[in-house]
Design a protein around this motif. Structure first.
Motif, PDB file in Angstrom:
ATOM      1  N   ARG A  29      -2.037  19.152   2.728  1.00 26.18           N
ATOM      2  CA  ARG A  29      -1.419  17.991   3.364  1.00 26.18           C
ATOM      3  C   ARG A  29      -2.471  16.892   3.474  1.00 26.18           C
ATOM      4  O   ARG A  29      -3.591  17.154   3.941  1.00 26.18           O
ATOM      5  N   PRO A  30      -2.170  15.666   3.052  1.00 26.40           N
ATOM      6  CA  PRO A  30      -3.168  14.581   3.084  1.00 26.40           C
ATOM      7  C   PRO A  30      -3.777  14.408   4.476  1.00 26.40           C
ATOM      8  O   PRO A  30      -3.091  14.497   5.487  1.00 26.40           O
ATOM      9  N   LYS A  31      -5.076  14.161   4.484  1.00 21.84           N
ATOM     10  CA  LYS A  31      -5.832  14.001   5.716  1.00 21.84           C
ATOM     11  C   LYS A  31      -6.293  12.557   5.874  1.00 21.84           C
ATOM     12  O   LYS A  31      -6.371  11.796   4.911  1.00 21.84           O
ATOM     13  N   VAL A  32      -6.610  12.186   7.128  1.00 15.29           N
ATOM     14  CA  VAL A  32      -7.162  10.875   7.455  1.00 15.29           C
ATOM     15  C   VAL A  32      -8.468  11.083   8.205  1.00 15.29           C
ATOM     16  O   VAL A  32      -8.540  11.926   9.110  1.00 15.29           O
ATOM     17  N   ILE A  33      -9.493  10.329   7.812  1.00 17.13           N
ATOM     18  CA  ILE A  33     -10.800  10.490   8.430  1.00 17.13           C
ATOM     19  C   ILE A  33     -11.462   9.133   8.575  1.00 17.13           C
ATOM     20  O   ILE A  33     -11.228   8.226   7.774  1.00 17.13           O
ATOM     21  N   ARG A  34     -12.277   8.978   9.609  1.00 14.50           N
ATOM     22  CA  ARG A  34     -13.054   7.750   9.808  1.00 14.50           C
ATOM     23  C   ARG A  34     -14.477   7.976   9.314  1.00 14.50           C
ATOM     24  O   ARG A  34     -15.083   9.019   9.597  1.00 14.50           O
ATOM     25  N   ILE A  35     -15.009   7.008   8.582  1.00 17.79           N
ATOM     26  CA  ILE A  35     -16.363   7.132   8.042  1.00 17.79           C
ATOM     27  C   ILE A  35     -17.117   5.815   8.215  1.00 17.79           C
ATOM     28  O   ILE A  35     -16.519   4.760   8.429  1.00 17.79           O
ATOM     29  N   LYS A  67       0.808  -1.209   0.000  1.00 13.19           N
ATOM     30  CA  LYS A  67       0.000   0.000   0.000  1.00 13.19           C
ATOM     31  C   LYS A  67       0.848   1.269   0.000  1.00 13.19           C
ATOM     32  O   LYS A  67       0.303   2.362  -0.067  1.00 13.19           O
ATOM     33  N   ARG A  68       2.153   1.106   0.092  1.00 11.09           N
ATOM     34  CA  ARG A  68       3.028   2.275   0.196  1.00 11.09           C
ATOM     35  C   ARG A  68       2.892   3.187  -1.030  1.00 11.09           C
ATOM     36  O   ARG A  68       2.727   4.401  -0.899  1.00 11.09           O
ATOM     37  N   GLY A  69       2.943   2.593  -2.218  1.00 14.31           N
ATOM     38  CA  GLY A  69       2.872   3.402  -3.421  1.00 14.31           C
ATOM     39  C   GLY A  69       1.558   4.129  -3.568  1.00 14.31           C
ATOM     40  O   GLY A  69       1.516   5.290  -3.969  1.00 14.31           O
ATOM     41  N   ILE A  70       0.461   3.468  -3.218  1.00 11.96           N
ATOM     42  CA  ILE A  70      -0.846   4.080  -3.365  1.00 11.96           C
ATOM     43  C   ILE A  70      -1.079   5.149  -2.315  1.00 11.96           C
ATOM     44  O   ILE A  70      -1.738   6.155  -2.558  1.00 11.96           O
ATOM     45  N   ILE A  71      -0.513   4.955  -1.099  1.00 14.15           N
ATOM     46  CA  ILE A  71      -0.677   5.949  -0.042  1.00 14.15           C
ATOM     47  C   ILE A  71       0.036   7.241  -0.417  1.00 14.15           C
ATOM     48  O   ILE A  71      -0.431   8.341  -0.117  1.00 14.15           O
ATOM     49  N   GLU A  72       1.168   7.132  -1.073  1.00 18.66           N
ATOM     50  CA  GLU A  72       1.907   8.320  -1.483  1.00 18.66           C
ATOM     51  C   GLU A  72       1.118   9.172  -2.466  1.00 18.66           C
ATOM     52  O   GLU A  72       1.345  10.380  -2.565  1.00 18.66           O
ATOM     53  N   MET A  73       0.184   8.550  -3.195  1.00 20.92           N
ATOM     54  CA  MET A  73      -0.617   9.280  -4.167  1.00 20.92           C
ATOM     55  C   MET A  73      -1.920   9.808  -3.573  1.00 20.92           C
ATOM     56  O   MET A  73      -2.609  10.599  -4.203  1.00 20.92           O
ATOM     57  N   ALA A  74      -2.275   9.366  -2.365  1.00 17.64           N
ATOM     58  CA  ALA A  74      -3.577   9.701  -1.785  1.00 17.64           C
ATOM     59  C   ALA A  74      -3.598  11.129  -1.249  1.00 17.64           C
ATOM     60  O   ALA A  74      -2.666  11.565  -0.567  1.00 17.64           O
ATOM     61  N   ASP A  75      -4.672  11.845  -1.552  1.00 16.49           N
ATOM     62  CA  ASP A  75      -4.908  13.170  -0.970  1.00 16.49           C
ATOM     63  C   ASP A  75      -5.778  13.076   0.276  1.00 16.49           C
ATOM     64  O   ASP A  75      -5.786  13.993   1.101  1.00 16.49           O
ATOM     65  N   LEU A  76      -6.511  11.971   0.389  1.00 11.56           N
ATOM     66  CA  LEU A  76      -7.373  11.750   1.550  1.00 11.56           C
ATOM     67  C   LEU A  76      -7.477  10.250   1.793  1.00 11.56           C
ATOM     68  O   LEU A  76      -7.732   9.486   0.859  1.00 11.56           O
ATOM     69  N   VAL A  77      -7.254   9.840   3.026  1.00 11.36           N
ATOM     70  CA  VAL A  77      -7.376   8.438   3.416  1.00 11.36           C
ATOM     71  C   VAL A  77      -8.606   8.313   4.307  1.00 11.36           C
ATOM     72  O   VAL A  77      -8.711   9.008   5.330  1.00 11.36           O
ATOM     73  N   ALA A  78      -9.543   7.441   3.918  1.00 12.40           N
ATOM     74  CA  ALA A  78     -10.778   7.251   4.680  1.00 12.40           C
ATOM     75  C   ALA A  78     -10.800   5.835   5.248  1.00 12.40           C
ATOM     76  O   ALA A  78     -10.711   4.863   4.495  1.00 12.40           O
ATOM     77  N   ILE A  79     -10.906   5.725   6.565  1.00 16.17           N
ATOM     78  CA  ILE A  79     -11.038   4.435   7.228  1.00 16.17           C
ATOM     79  C   ILE A  79     -12.526   4.096   7.271  1.00 16.17           C
ATOM     80  O   ILE A  79     -13.297   4.781   7.948  1.00 16.17           O
ATOM     81  N   THR A  80     -12.929   3.075   6.539  1.00 11.99           N
ATOM     82  CA  THR A  80     -14.347   2.742   6.408  1.00 11.99           C
ATOM     83  C   THR A  80     -14.823   1.844   7.545  1.00 11.99           C
ATOM     84  O   THR A  80     -14.026   1.363   8.354  1.00 11.99           O
ATOM     85  N   LYS A  81     -16.142   1.630   7.583  1.00 16.56           N
ATOM     86  CA  LYS A  81     -16.792   0.709   8.530  1.00 16.56           C
ATOM     87  C   LYS A  81     -16.486   1.065   9.978  1.00 16.56           C
ATOM     88  O   LYS A  81     -16.332   0.186  10.840  1.00 16.56           O
ATOM     89  N   SER A  82     -16.388   2.360  10.250  1.00 15.54           N
ATOM     90  CA  SER A  82     -16.089   2.819  11.602  1.00 15.54           C
ATOM     91  C   SER A  82     -17.372   2.854  12.423  1.00 15.54           C
ATOM     92  O   SER A  82     -17.927   3.917  12.735  1.00 15.54           O
ATOM     93  N   ASP A  83     -17.883   1.684  12.753  1.00 16.65           N
ATOM     94  CA  ASP A  83     -19.101   1.583  13.552  1.00 16.65           C
ATOM     95  C   ASP A  83     -19.091   0.257  14.305  1.00 16.65           C
ATOM     96  O   ASP A  83     -18.343  -0.666  13.963  1.00 16.65           O
TER      97      ASP A  83
END
Length: 420
Positions: free
Chosen positions: A323-329, A278-294
């Protein structure tokens, strides 16, 4: 043979010398400010682009100055029959009026591998491109649509998220287009996953358009016509374009060369959170969303969110303003979806104000052009008579171990270069 050309700095004596050479038909396009002396045919207005054109009887070897090829809309349509022209005009009119059936038919046309249909598709795309540029001018030069790429490992909940997210956007007055890129079946060539069947509510929404497309062997998580499909969707009036890609991995970030924002969806219990896959794809991400946060997954989702926040700080920034952000959804409870859209709009506004979005789209146009060149050159190579005859023979020798793949490739290239 009619060849449209743009002569950037025409010289009058140079043109007169060319007129004395043996004749062969070419077409030149001059800037509107070009003035020619008597004895040189007057240029006729071409179109609203501010160019003039005229036909000259010239010999190709008489050209002593660099000429830039300039394709015009007329050259894309002049070889079409009346029936084909009516077909292109019908699709164009219906597309620009927002008819979903015409949009679906237009995307089917550009996905065709039939040579004649490819020509029709290019004629349609050129008309849509001219229309698209005029609409952007009316919009003060701002992009008409927000292009978002979505990727993530299987089971991350991409389709579930898109349905909830899409319904929220349409309720707010947006028109959403979803280009779901699926792996291709080796048997039928069609899509394996069929994402449209998993977005039942969104597929019935008249302000949303979902188009599953098979990759047909194309790497990079996209199809060979994804760029064209994006252009057609924007011409159809859709202001938010979502491109859902295949899987996740080192080869899956080609979509980043097509979109304004790249969003990575990750499940909270997938394991291998920070591994190299996932390293290569994370470097390209502008936003990382952690799904199923319930439910029971809230605790692991919070843990992974913290890990990715720390990991993203170590990566080199690709933007001066973001700067890339991380969010739970959670698409089930709706948690974080509204906040996620707010972050996406903030990203768009910052990139647009800084000029980075315009620069990014210009680079994407260049990448698009070279991808098409590579595809065309490879197709031309494979279909050359001499090469086509030798391919089966050399493939058998490679499979039997009698010849190395490198030697076989060299022989095919030499056969291609030695063509008459």
């Amino acid at each position: 043979m009619n060849i449209p050309m743009l002569l950037r700095h025409p010289h009058q004596q140079f043109l007169k010398d060319l007129l004395r050479t043996p004749s062969r038909r070419y077409r030149f396009i001059f800037p509107a400010s070009t003035h020619l002396r008597s004895g040189i045919p007057c240029a006729q207005p071409l179109n609203s682009l501010g160019l003039h054109c005229t036909k000259w009887m010239l010999l190709s070897c008489g050209l002593k100055r660099k000429l830039c090829v300039q394709a015009t809309l007329k050259d894309h349509t002049e070889g079409l029959s009346d029936k084909e022209q009516r077909c292109v005009d019908k699709l164009y009119t219906g597309l620009t009026q927002g008819q979903r059936a015409c949009l679906a038919e237009a995307i089917t046309l550009i996905e065709s591998t039939h040579n004649r249909k490819k020509e029709l598709a290019q004629a349609l795309l050129q008309k849509v491109l001219v229309y698209h540029r005029k609409q952007e001018q009316l919009n003060k030069g701002k992009p008409l649509a927000f292009r978002v790429g979505l990727s993530g490992p299987p089971g991350a909940g991409k389709s579930t998220f898109i349905e909830y997210f899409g319904k929220m956007l349409t309720e707010r007055g947006h028109k959403l287009s979803v280009l779901a890129v699926d792996p291709s079946s080796c048997t039928s060539g069609g899509s394996l996953l069929g994402d449209k069947t998993r977005m039942t509510e969104l597929s019935r929404d008249m302000n949303a358009y979902i188009r599953p497309s098979p990759t047909s062997g194309t790497l990079g998580g996209v199809t060979r016509t994804t760029n064209e499909a994006i252009l057609l969707c924007e011409g159809g009036g859709y202001d938010v374009i979502l491109i859902e890609t295949v899987g996740v991995g080192q080869s899956e970030f080609a979509v980043a060369d097509m979109v304004d924002m790249f969003v990575l969806l990750l499940p909270p219990a997938g394991g291998d959170e920070l591994q190299g896959i996932k390293r290569g794809i994370i470097e390209m991400a502008d936003l990382v969303a952690i799904t199923k946060s319930d439910g029971d997954l809230i605790v692991p989702a919070r843990r992974i969110e913290a890990e990715y926040v720390s990991a993203l700080k170590l990566l080199r920034r690709r933007s001066e303003v973001w700067r890339p952000k991380v969010i739970r959804i959670s698409a089930r409870s709706g948690e974080g979806i509204t906040e996620m859209w707010d972050k996406m709009k903030a990203f768009r506004d910052l990139m647009l104000a800084s000029g980075e979005l315009a620069t990014k789209r210009q680079k994407q146009q260049k990448v698009w052009m070279w991808n098409l060149i590579q595809e065309s050159v490879l197709e031309h190579f494979r279909t050359h008579p001499t090469v086509r005859e030798q391919i089966p023979l050399l493939e058998k020798r490679v499979l039997s171990g009698a010849m190395s793949p490198g030697l076989a490739a060299d022989l095919l290239l030499k056969a291609f270069k030695s063509r008459d």
